[in-house]
Enzyme design. Structure first.
Site, PDB file in Angstrom:
ATOM      1  N   LYS A   1      -4.986 -10.788  -5.797  1.00 27.88           N
ATOM      2  CA  LYS A   1      -6.128 -11.054  -5.205  1.00 27.88           C
ATOM      3  C   LYS A   1      -7.242 -10.047  -5.672  1.00 27.88           C
ATOM      4  O   LYS A   1      -6.766  -8.926  -6.097  1.00 27.88           O
ATOM      5  CB  LYS A   1      -5.986 -10.926  -3.793  1.00 27.88           C
ATOM      6  CG  LYS A   1      -5.486  -9.737  -3.183  1.00 27.88           C
ATOM      7  CD  LYS A   1      -5.765  -9.510  -1.596  1.00 27.88           C
ATOM      8  CE  LYS A   1      -5.544  -8.142  -1.178  1.00 27.88           C
ATOM      9  NZ  LYS A   1      -5.973  -7.692   0.025  1.00 27.88           N
TER      10      LYS A   1
ATOM     11  N   LYS B   1       0.820  -1.119  -0.145  1.00 24.26           N
ATOM     12  CA  LYS B   1       0.019   0.018  -0.161  1.00 24.26           C
ATOM     13  C   LYS B   1       0.970   1.173   0.232  1.00 24.26           C
ATOM     14  O   LYS B   1       0.479   2.312  -0.404  1.00 24.26           O
ATOM     15  CB  LYS B   1      -0.838   0.093   0.997  1.00 24.26           C
ATOM     16  CG  LYS B   1      -2.173  -0.749   0.937  1.00 24.26           C
ATOM     17  CD  LYS B   1      -3.148  -0.557   2.056  1.00 24.26           C
ATOM     18  CE  LYS B   1      -4.518  -1.677   2.102  1.00 24.26           C
ATOM     19  NZ  LYS B   1      -5.332  -1.581   2.823  1.00 24.26           N
TER      20      LYS B   1
ATOM     21  N   LYS C   1     -10.877  -4.150  -2.953  1.00 26.61           N
ATOM     22  CA  LYS C   1     -11.344  -2.964  -3.151  1.00 26.61           C
ATOM     23  C   LYS C   1     -10.567  -1.658  -3.606  1.00 26.61           C
ATOM     24  O   LYS C   1     -11.289  -0.699  -4.225  1.00 26.61           O
ATOM     25  CB  LYS C   1     -11.776  -2.478  -1.584  1.00 26.61           C
ATOM     26  CG  LYS C   1     -12.475  -3.704  -0.785  1.00 26.61           C
ATOM     27  CD  LYS C   1     -12.760  -3.082   0.415  1.00 26.61           C
ATOM     28  CE  LYS C   1     -12.746  -3.973   1.400  1.00 26.61           C
ATOM     29  NZ  LYS C   1     -13.294  -3.668   2.836  1.00 26.61           N
TER      30      LYS C   1
HETATM   31  P1  TYM Z   1     -10.768  -6.011   4.521  1.00 31.28           P
HETATM   32  O1  TYM Z   1     -11.748  -4.971   4.946  1.00 31.28           O
HETATM   33  O2  TYM Z   1      -9.708  -5.736   3.618  1.00 31.28           O
HETATM   34  O3  TYM Z   1     -11.466  -7.263   4.180  1.00 31.28           O
HETATM   35  C1  TYM Z   1     -12.405  -7.944   4.923  1.00 31.28           C
HETATM   36  C2  TYM Z   1     -12.387  -9.684   4.965  1.00 31.28           C
HETATM   37  O4  TYM Z   1     -12.558  -9.845   3.427  1.00 31.28           O
HETATM   38  C3  TYM Z   1     -11.242 -10.796   3.156  1.00 31.28           C
HETATM   39  N1  TYM Z   1     -10.874 -10.582   1.766  1.00 31.28           N
HETATM   40  C4  TYM Z   1     -10.736 -11.821   0.983  1.00 31.28           C
HETATM   41  N2  TYM Z   1     -11.119 -13.054   1.141  1.00 31.28           N
HETATM   42  C5  TYM Z   1     -10.861 -13.557   0.086  1.00 31.28           C
HETATM   43  N3  TYM Z   1     -10.596 -13.120  -1.156  1.00 31.28           N
HETATM   44  C6  TYM Z   1     -10.142 -11.965  -1.494  1.00 31.28           C
HETATM   45  N4  TYM Z   1      -9.680 -11.326  -2.500  1.00 31.28           N
HETATM   46  C7  TYM Z   1     -10.210 -11.034  -0.251  1.00 31.28           C
HETATM   47  N5  TYM Z   1     -10.017  -9.810   0.003  1.00 31.28           N
HETATM   48  C8  TYM Z   1     -10.471  -9.601   1.252  1.00 31.28           C
HETATM   49  C9  TYM Z   1     -10.230 -10.194   4.155  1.00 31.28           C
HETATM   50  O5  TYM Z   1      -9.078 -11.297   4.262  1.00 31.28           O
HETATM   51  C10 TYM Z   1     -11.016 -10.112   5.483  1.00 31.28           C
HETATM   52  O6  TYM Z   1     -11.366 -11.171   5.994  1.00 31.28           O
HETATM   53  N6  TYM Z   1      -7.433  -5.907   8.326  1.00 31.28           N
HETATM   54  C11 TYM Z   1      -8.820  -6.539   7.950  1.00 31.28           C
HETATM   55  C12 TYM Z   1     -10.004  -5.982   8.770  1.00 31.28           C
HETATM   56  C13 TYM Z   1      -9.587  -6.264  10.300  1.00 31.28           C
HETATM   57  C14 TYM Z   1      -9.750  -7.454  11.063  1.00 31.28           C
HETATM   58  C15 TYM Z   1      -9.491  -7.107  12.125  1.00 31.28           C
HETATM   59  C16 TYM Z   1     -10.231  -8.694  10.652  1.00 31.28           C
HETATM   60  C17 TYM Z   1      -9.362  -5.435  11.218  1.00 31.28           C
HETATM   61  N7  TYM Z   1      -9.370  -5.974  12.493  1.00 31.28           N
HETATM   62  C18 TYM Z   1      -9.810  -8.359  13.503  1.00 31.28           C
HETATM   63  C19 TYM Z   1     -10.184  -9.821  11.529  1.00 31.28           C
HETATM   64  C20 TYM Z   1     -10.065  -9.354  12.761  1.00 31.28           C
HETATM   65  C21 TYM Z   1      -8.913  -6.156   6.692  1.00 31.28           C
HETATM   66  O7  TYM Z   1      -8.512  -5.100   6.101  1.00 31.28           O
HETATM   67  O8  TYM Z   1     -10.009  -6.421   5.894  1.00 31.28           O
END
Ligand code: TYM
Length: 326
Positions: free
Chosen positions: A192, A110, A195
């Site tokens: 992957k 990023k 967003k």
């Molecule tokens: P975020 O908001 O980017 O994504 C949310 C969830 O979606 C999953 N994900 C995917 N799974 C499969 N294929 C993909 N291409 C893909 N893109 C995203 C992510 O792995 C995530 O599970 N840091 C985290 C948010 C967070 C969090 C936490 C998660 C903050 N605190 C505590 C678990 C526990 C994030 O940016 O997710």
């Protein structure tokens, strides 16, 4: 088992978020004690327009509810309404090391474009994520593959804290679904689905309209080999077959076999229609929740209050352990 997951309320949610995080959470609520955080403090580590952020918080909440989260079973909370998250985030920053944060691939990716001009919050982001998890004595964290390294950090920080200040935190384990934990970008199967991708052709948003879905699937990058097969050497096709299997519950191999004679064009056409059918009820349910802002507010306020009760006890315990009490 106590399980916690989180999602950033950023402009869109896509199929990767849905299959990698929302759907697995819905499965888990039946037997586990489930916490879901709408992690708005994470979202602001990159610039957000306040009015849009507010909408996105409502949208992410609506998406979880529409996917089947029952607020009576699971605790759905907004991270910024539970002060202990920011507080523990700070306390853990004092034991996290610069070197371990510099190794985080998501930060490296990023910050690649903007260099030194990214926020300090983006750098310390994984420490706040560790705080989210450790506050609730979380045993397992369902996430997509991209969050694995952040989970490792949460484990390391928990172990370090326990070693330095005495047993306080449960060391959490990731739950990563092999079939849905890494949905790839449609326009580039080397990366992957994301967003923050520069082109919307990268992803299918949960709210994409039928014609947009048809166009995006039609232009999805595959390869020029003949035949349809599940093959690691054909990542674009493999990704489409995985998505097909997730929406129809058939195995990728069976789906590949049934299209062996028909070919890629028909596979893509049928996948697009299957996706449209799959997403239609979800889209209707999301719109329905969004049309009831008072109901959303009530659910988030109640969930955040329940989260706050647990989190504030933990933060008190942490402060005592660290000597931050009289
Ligand atoms: P975020 O908001 O980017 O994504 C949310 C969830 O979606 C999953 N994900 C995917 N799974 C499969 N294929 C993909 N291409 C893909 N893109 C995203 C992510 O792995 C995530 O599970 N840091 C985290 C948010 C967070 C969090 C936490 C998660 C903050 N605190 C505590 C678990 C526990 C994030 O940016 O997710």
């Amino acid at each position: 088992m106590r399980v916690l997951t989180g999602i950033q309320p950023t402009n869109i949610l896509h199929l990767g978020n849905y299959f990698g995080a929302l759907k697995p959470a819905v499965e888990l609520q039946r037997e586990d004690e489930l916490f879901i955080g709408i992690v708005d403090l994470h979202a602001i580590t990159v610039p957000q327009e306040p009015a849009q952020l507010k909408k996105n918080i409502a949208f992410a909440t609506a998406a979880y509810l529409a996917a089947g989260i029952d607020p009576k079973k699971a605790i759905l909370f907004q991270q910024s309404r539970v002060p202990a998250h920011a507080e523990l985030g700070w306390l853990l920053q004092t034991i996290a090391r610069i070197g371990e944060l510099e190794r985080m691939t998501q930060f490296k990716d990023k910050s690649k474009v903007k260099g030194q001009n990214v926020s300090v919050g983006l750098f310390t982001y994984p420490v706040l994520m560790a705080a989210d998890i450790l506050l609730y004595d979380t045993q397992a964290v369902p996430v997509g593959e991209d969050q694995k390294q952040h989970l490792e950090l949460a484990r390391d920080l928990a172990e370090r804290f326990n070693r330095d200040f005495g047993q306080t935190f449960v060391v959490p384990k990731p739950i990563i679904n092999i079939a849905s934990g890494r949905i790839l970008a449609l326009d580039n199967p080397e990366i992957k689905m994301s967003k923050s991708a520069p082109s919307p052709k990268n992803y299918i948003s949960l709210m994409d309209e039928a014609d947009v879905i048809r166009k995006k699937i039609k232009s999805a990058v595959t390869d020029s080999e003949t035949g349809i097969s599940v093959d690691d050497g054909r990542p674009g096709l493999k990704n489409l077959l995985s998505i097909f299997s997730l929406v129809t519950n058939g195995s990728p191999e069976d789906i590949a076999a049934s299209y062996a004679a028909k070919g890629m064009k028909e596979l893509k056409e049928d996948l697009a229609e299957a996706l449209i059918t799959h997403l239609a009820p979800l889209q209707a349910a999301i719109n329905d929740y969004l049309s009831q802002p008072d109901e959303l507010e009530k659910i988030v306020a109640e969930g955040s209050a329940r989260a706050n009760e647990i989190a504030s006890m933990k933060i008190s315990e942490v402060k005592v352990k660290m000597g931050l009490s009289l």
